[in-house]
Design an enzyme around this catalytic site. Structure first.
Site, PDB file in Angstrom:
ATOM      1  N   ARG A 148      10.388  -0.065  -1.766  1.00 57.64           N
ATOM      2  CA  ARG A 148       9.866  -1.119  -2.642  1.00 57.64           C
ATOM      3  C   ARG A 148       8.405  -1.325  -2.259  1.00 57.64           C
ATOM      4  NH1 ARG A 148      14.865  -3.254  -0.658  1.00 57.64           N
ATOM      5  NH2 ARG A 148      16.440  -3.515  -2.300  1.00 57.64           N
ATOM      6  N   LYS A 172      14.799  -6.666   1.383  1.00 57.49           N
ATOM      7  CA  LYS A 172      15.084  -8.001   0.859  1.00 57.49           C
ATOM      8  C   LYS A 172      15.907  -8.790   1.865  1.00 57.49           C
ATOM      9  CE  LYS A 172      14.860  -7.137  -4.125  1.00 57.49           C
ATOM     10  NZ  LYS A 172      15.599  -7.199  -5.414  1.00 57.49           N
ATOM     11  N   HIS A 244       7.565   0.864  -8.505  1.00 56.71           N
ATOM     12  CA  HIS A 244       9.018   1.000  -8.562  1.00 56.71           C
ATOM     13  C   HIS A 244       9.451   2.293  -9.236  1.00 56.71           C
ATOM     14  CE1 HIS A 244      11.887  -1.799  -6.949  1.00 56.71           C
ATOM     15  NE2 HIS A 244      12.756  -1.518  -7.886  1.00 56.71           N
ATOM     16  N   ARG A 247      10.290   4.789  -6.681  1.00 52.43           N
ATOM     17  CA  ARG A 247      11.589   4.492  -6.056  1.00 52.43           C
ATOM     18  C   ARG A 247      12.733   4.985  -6.943  1.00 52.43           C
ATOM     19  NH1 ARG A 247      14.256   0.920  -2.476  1.00 52.43           N
ATOM     20  NH2 ARG A 247      15.813  -0.458  -3.410  1.00 52.43           N
ATOM     21  N   HIS A 270      20.344  -1.119  -1.084  1.00 50.90           N
ATOM     22  CA  HIS A 270      21.077  -1.936  -2.053  1.00 50.90           C
ATOM     23  C   HIS A 270      22.272  -2.592  -1.373  1.00 50.90           C
ATOM     24  CE1 HIS A 270      19.515   0.559  -5.709  1.00 50.90           C
ATOM     25  NE2 HIS A 270      18.685  -0.388  -5.362  1.00 50.90           N
ATOM     26  N   TYR A 279      22.018   4.743 -11.548  1.00 47.96           N
ATOM     27  CA  TYR A 279      21.459   6.093 -11.593  1.00 47.96           C
ATOM     28  C   TYR A 279      22.470   7.112 -12.102  1.00 47.96           C
ATOM     29  CZ  TYR A 279      17.725   3.953  -9.003  1.00 47.96           C
ATOM     30  OH  TYR A 279      16.699   3.125  -8.642  1.00 47.96           O
TER      31      TYR A 279
END
Length: 298
Positions: A148, A172, A244, A247, A270, A279
Site C-alpha cells: 500500500r 492497517k 494501488h 498492488r 488482508h 482477484y
C-alpha cells in the site's frame, strides 16, 4: 454529550480498541463531520444522544444527491459503526441507523497493468537524475512487494532484511507482516540507497526512513501519486494508474502464474481471504485452465 465529546471518545475507541490506522480513523471522523455540517446548515438542534432516525434519513437523502453509491455506502457504514459504539457504551438505547439500507453497488474489479505496461512506465523514468533512481526503486517496490502507498512511505532501512529475503511492513491497524522481496527489487533499492540516499542531506528524525524527498524528509502519499501521474503522462499510457494499481497488478500476476490464494492474502496483509478473492474474478479463463489441468475428469 455533545458532538465534540462523542467524536473524541469514538476516535480513542477506534485507535486503541479497534487498532485502526490514522487514515481509517480520519475517514470515520470526516463522515461524522459531514453529518454535523448538515445539522448546522439546516439549523437542526440534535446531539449524538438525541438525534432521530428521521434526521439521519434526511441527511442520507441529501448526500445521495452529491455522492456516488459507493461513497454513500461508506458513509452509512461509518454512521452505523458510530451509533453502535454509543449503544455499546450505553449513551443511547437504540441505533437510529439500524434500518438504513446502503445502496446496491457492484463489486468493482481493480485496475491492473500488464508486465509490458509496467516496463513501459519504468522506461519513462529519467535515470540520469538522482530522483530517477529513487523513483525506479519506488515503482519496483510497489509492484515487487505489493505494498500500500502508506506502507511504502513508512518503510525503514531497519525493515530491510535482504539476507533473509524479506522486508518488514507495517500495515492497517499497525499490524506487521513479512513480505518476500525479489532480487530485482532488492537490487534497485540498493542502487538508490548506496548511490543516491547515502549522499543526501538527511533531516533529523528521518535517518531510518528509506524513501526521502529532495529535502531529506519522508515522502508524502500525495507525492507518490504525483510521481506516478507524471510517469503515466510521459509513457503515453492511456490508463488511470495509482499506487494501488501496482498492488493489484502484483496480486493478479501472482495468481495468473499459479500462486496460492492464501499465500497472496498473507503477502497483501488482508485480514479476510474474501478481500483477496476479488482477484479470482479477474481472469475466468485461468480458472478454466486450472480445472482442465488438474480435475480427474478433464
Amino acid at each position: 454529550m455533545n458532538w465534540d465529546h462523542a467524536i473524541a471518545d469514538y476516535t480513542h475507541y477506534l485507535k486503541i480498541e479497534r487498532g485502526l490506522s490514522q487514515n481509517s480513523v480520519s475517514s470515520y471522523v470526516l463522515d461524522l463531520k459531514k453529518l454535523i455540517k448538515f445539522l448546522d446548515a439546516n439549523k437542526i438542534s440534535a446531539s449524538p444522544v438525541s438525534i432521530s432516525k428521521e434526521i439521519i434519513q434526511q441527511f442520507i437523502y441529501e448526500i445521495a444527491q452529491e455522492l456516488n453509491p459507493r461513497s454513500q455506502s461508506r458513509v452509512i457504514s461509518g454512521l452505523k459503526s458510530f451509533f453502535n459504539y454509543l449503544v455499546f457504551e450505553k449513551y443511547r438505547t437504540t441505533n437510529p441507523t439500524e434500518l438504513l439500507e446502503a445502496p446496491k453497488i457492484g463489486r468493482k474489479l481493480p485496475d491492473t497493468l500488464s508486465v509490458d505496461e509496467i516496463d513501459t512506465l519504468i522506461a519513462a523514468i529519467d535515470l540520469s537524475t538522482e530522483l530517477g533512481e529513487r523513483n525506479r526503486a519506488i515503482i519496483e517496490t510497489l509492484y515487487g512487494c505489493g505494498l500500500r502507498v502508506s506502507e511504502l512511505i513508512e518503510l525503514r532501512l531497519s525493515n530491510l532484511f535482504f539476507k533473509e529475503g524479506f522486508i518488514s511492513v507495517t500495515g492497517k491497524g499497525d499490524k506487521q507482516r513479512f513480505v518476500p522481496i525479489s532480487h530485482t527489487t532488492e537490487k534497485y533499492i540498493e542502487i538508490y540507497r548506496t548511490q543516491v540516499r547515502n549522499h543526501m542531506p538527511i533531516q533529523a528524525g528521518f535517518e531510518d526512513t528509506l524513501f526521502l524527498n529532495r529535502r531529506g524528509k519522508q515522502l508524502t502519499r500525495a507525492m507518490i501519486f504525483t510521481i506516478i501521474k507524471q510517469l503515466v503522462k510521459l509513457s503515453g499510457l492511456q490508463k488511470n494508474v495509482s499506487p494501488h494499481t501496482f498492488r493489484h497488478s502484483f496480486a493478479t500476476h501472482l495468481l495468473e502464474n499459479g500462486a496460492d490464494l492464501r499465500a497472496i492474502q498473507l503477502m497483501l496483509g488482508h485480514e479476510s481471504i474474501t478481500t483477496t478473492e476479488i482477484y479470482m474474478h479477474m481472469d475466468r479463463s485461468m480458472l478454466s485452465d486450472i480445472m482442465n489441468t488438474y480435475h480427474p475428469r478433464r
